[in-house]
Scaffold this motif. Structure first.
Motif, PDB file in Angstrom:
ATOM      1  N   HIS A  61      95.149  53.713  82.223  1.00 19.92           N
ATOM      2  CA  HIS A  61      95.871  53.179  83.373  1.00 19.92           C
ATOM      3  C   HIS A  61      95.162  52.032  84.084  1.00 19.92           C
ATOM      4  CE1 HIS A  61      98.454  56.590  82.746  1.00 19.92           C
ATOM      5  NE2 HIS A  61      97.412  57.390  82.820  1.00 19.92           N
ATOM      6  N   LEU A  85      94.207  49.972  89.254  1.00 21.11           N
ATOM      7  CA  LEU A  85      95.034  50.553  88.202  1.00 21.11           C
ATOM      8  C   LEU A  85      96.314  49.737  88.084  1.00 21.11           C
ATOM      9  CD1 LEU A  85      94.661  54.260  89.391  1.00 21.11           C
ATOM     10  CD2 LEU A  85      93.411  53.164  87.525  1.00 21.11           C
ATOM     11  N   ARG A  86      96.946  49.803  86.926  1.00 18.10           N
ATOM     12  CA  ARG A  86      98.212  49.085  86.728  1.00 18.10           C
ATOM     13  C   ARG A  86      99.260  49.670  87.676  1.00 18.10           C
ATOM     14  NH1 ARG A  86     101.436  52.550  84.275  1.00 18.10           N
ATOM     15  NH2 ARG A  86     100.583  54.091  82.863  1.00 18.10           N
ATOM     16  N   GLY A  89     100.065  53.346  87.860  1.00 17.83           N
ATOM     17  CA  GLY A  89      98.912  53.994  87.248  1.00 17.83           C
ATOM     18  C   GLY A  89      98.322  55.123  88.070  1.00 17.83           C
TER      19      GLY A  89
END
Length: 134
Positions: A61, A85-86, A89
């Motif tokens: 993530h 984090l994405r 995520g």
């Protein structure tokens, strides 16, 4: 030299290339900082278990191929900020922490669990503490 209030350590940040060293490094850092925060042994074990789950699940993530964690120890408290984090995520990392037959371990062990969005990325905040009332 920066002076911190008594009993409060300066934040510590680690950035680990996603791969086999994430777990061992996070375990050691969390264990050391949880001990310095004077968490009792059972909460120290909880903190290490949370670190293991983050180490195992976060690489899927992260945005940039590194697992970045900022630690903020305090008196009988240890906070972790995982990210960037994405998008999505943070929630995905928490969902991925579910263990069959046990449930979501991070949710069960954390005293506070938050996901913060900043632009096109997220941060997962996990706080473990001990108030001595148990």
């Amino acid at each position: 030299m920066t002076t911190n209030p008594e009993g409060v350590d300066a934040p510590t940040t680690v950035s680990i290339a996603a791969g086999p060293l994430v777990g061992p490094i996070l375990r050691r850092v969390v264990g050391m900082l949880a001990a310095r925060a004077d968490l009792p042994l059972d909460r120290l074990d909880d903190a290490v278990l949370v670190a293991d789950l983050i180490a195992a699940r976060a690489p899927a993530h992260v945005l940039h191929g590194t697992v970045d964690v900022a630690f903020e120890p305090g008196p009988r408290t240890l906070s972790l900020r995982v990210g960037p984090l994405r998008p999505g995520g943070g929630d995905a990392l928490v969902v991925d922490a579910a263990v069959p037959g046990v449930g979501n371990v991070i949710e069960q062990l954390a005293d506070q669990l938050d996901i913060e969005s900043e632009g096109n990325h997220e941060f997962l905040h996990v706080r473990l503490s001990y108030d001595g009332a148990d």
